[in-house]
Scaffold this active site. Structure first.
Site, short mmCIF file in Angstrom:
data_model
loop_
_atom_site.label_atom_id
_atom_site.label_comp_id
_atom_site.label_asym_id
_atom_site.label_seq_id
_atom_site.Cartn_x
_atom_site.Cartn_y
_atom_site.Cartn_z
N ASP A 113 -5.75 -7.65 10.80
CA ASP A 113 -5.14 -6.50 11.46
C ASP A 113 -5.72 -6.29 12.85
O ASP A 113 -4.99 -6.00 13.80
CB ASP A 113 -5.37 -5.22 10.62
N HIS B 29 0.82 -1.22 0.00
CA HIS B 29 0.00 0.00 0.00
C HIS B 29 0.86 1.27 0.00
O HIS B 29 0.37 2.35 0.33
CB HIS B 29 -0.90 0.02 1.23
N HIS C 179 -6.73 -4.85 -1.20
CA HIS C 179 -5.90 -6.06 -1.09
C HIS C 179 -6.07 -6.95 -2.30
O HIS C 179 -6.00 -8.17 -2.19
CB HIS C 179 -6.26 -6.83 0.18
#
Lengths: 331, 331
Positions: A109, A56, A218
């Site tokens: 996460d 990212h 993603h």
């Protein structure tokens, strides 16, 4: 797809070293960990820590520095970092004023950052968290883990970071971060997919006249396939979700036109022109505009729009000095 | 190839409007022209003007602002702007101290910028020019128009811009710009071609294991086809041309790893890691590193390396305050 890499196994390690080499007097790496910190750690302020899977860039290593983050943890491409990496990051930069961990809302996460936070809390360091789910693509959150964290997260790094730099308490910084998280919405469109280096093939396939609306970051497909449209109509599609109710009524806003990695800057500016005109037609007042690559998905083509409902305090903090690789603010 | 545009005919116009909308309090457009200027024009300093064909964003509109350029002229994609556009830009921002025009060395740009300069000189405004040819891909310049202007041009915008901002004379600013132009070398590699919006197809074709070494920035092929190589070897190929003699001996340098538009930032950082290691092995001291999209070719994949031989004065000016869309320096 050709990639400028050496060995996919060393992708994270070499990228982190390349980020440090970009700003060696201001950034540092914790030895043996995939953690980037400020070189000069200031433990007299609330520490801000974020991170997530790689792929990212410039998020999140590009946002470490004065006025923004103190440390970021870098996982494998599109994969959450492990709790022990997160623990190391928090311990390295946190003093008596405590730390705020900024987590994008993905199952991995959340689990790993919360585990990392627990590993630290046994040491008496105070740690608060904010979970960011700025994505408005998914209407029915009952079927999913809920709204995902997207490019709007960067507004939290900037605004909470500026407040922490001013010496605010953990309670104040956490409150502001939560307020920003509650005030920002993001919606994206992908027009070409990306290729994860270790996988070597695209994660989804789009034909020459298809786009993915509401995509994640993603490599996952979006919530809806659409025909490829002119920029103006793509912007209108994204805005329809973001401005679906009275959320922004009467407020100044900050906007971000975020490139997904492979989109020419010129096209982002064309989209920004369409966005500026659309918001003007709705009498929305834009106090600040960001256009560029902030939260990417490798070389994916497409863009997202984030709109933040500003308070006067947020606006001041948004314009406060920042000195990171990917967001500099000349105060 | 899908593009986030409305109509190729409006590409330049809408892009310029989008750039202004990105920073409406600091940037302005000359009505009826494809010229971007600072909103607050300061005629008590030497004016710096640059530009060229579009498709290289953020070059050059992203470098208009405090500490860098005063105006840029935007031509059609990969096509020089016309003399009357250049004339308008110079007249808009130039006062008694005169102007410096920074021209990338291409036949069209040289002819048109020099014609624009002549149109202005009849009005008594003092105008100097510097022509930038940082490209080291072409050994035998007898067969061509000579070395082309590439990403190294941005170092001139920054350093000459900082000197002009300090109030230096036209003679001093022109001398410094020429010194920087004489001190920077650039070499690039393309791994995937770009598509000009109005053309709709790629300007050259590369197979899955081919790259173009020494490519230009207008979609033209390079000087040599090579097999696709790991990042480290691509960096070594570029460095072999840049460091072919004793040019940099004993000097500190500034380096730029410039993305060509479609390259993920992570890959630029991997290349930067390889570059930093290679320069360290040669005992070269790097005083400043830039990594990102500075002079692109639409969505081309690949990168260039620029290396600037620094004097102490250049180093100071490189780090002086700048506030533009694409290069901010927090002094």
């Amino acid at each position: 797809m050709k990639k400028i890499i050496n060995d996919p196994k060393n992708y994270i390690d070499e990228m982190i070293e390349g980020i440090i080499a970009n700003e060696p007097t201001k950034l540092s790496r914790i030895k043996g960990f995939d953690v980037i910190t400020r070189k000069k750690i200031n433990k007299d302020k609330v520490a801000l820590i974020s991170g997530g899977g790689a792929g990212h860039e410039p998020a999140h290593g590009g946002f470490v520095g004065e006025g923004m983050l103190d440390a970021v943890v870098v996982g494998p491409v599109f994969t959450s970092p492990t709790p022990n990496q997160i623990e190391a990051a928090i311990k390295e930069v946190t003093g008596d004023k405590g730390a705020l961990v900024i987590i994008k809302s993905y199952t991995g996460d959340r689990l790993n950052f919360e585990a990392g936070q627990m590993l630290v809390e046994v040491t008496d360091l105070k740690v608060e968290k904010v979970i960011v789910g700025d994505d408005v693509a998914i209407d029915d959150t009952s079927k999913t883990a809920g709204a995902r964290g997207l490019a709007g997260t960067i507004f939290i790094h900037k605004i909470a970071g500026a407040l922490a730099e001013q010496g605010a308490s953990l309670k104040e910084v956490a409150k502001m971060a939560q307020d920003v998280a509650d005030s920002v919405r993001t919606m994206g469109v992908g027009i070409e997919a990306c290729v994860v280096p270790a996988a070597g093939k695209a994660s989804f396939i789009l034909s020459e006249d298809e786009v993915e609306l509401g995509l994640g970051i993603h490599g996952e497909p979006g919530t809806e396939k659409s025909k490829m449209l002119p920029s103006k109509d793509l912007v209108d599609e994204l805005l329809a979700k973001i401005l679906k109710d009275d959320f922004y009524k009467g407020s100044e806003v900050a906007v971000m036109v975020n490139g997904l990695g492979g989109t020419p800057i010129s096209e982002l500016h064309i989209a920004n022109n369409d966005l500026a005109k659309a918001l003007k037609a709705k009498n929305m007042k834009v106090a600040k505009t960001l256009v560029g690559n902030y939260v990417t998905s490798l070389e994916m083509k497409g863009f997202s729009i984030s709109i933040l409902k500003l308070t006067p305090k947020m606006k001041t903090l948004l314009n406060a000095k920042a000195d990171t690789l990917a967001w500099k603010e000349v105060a």
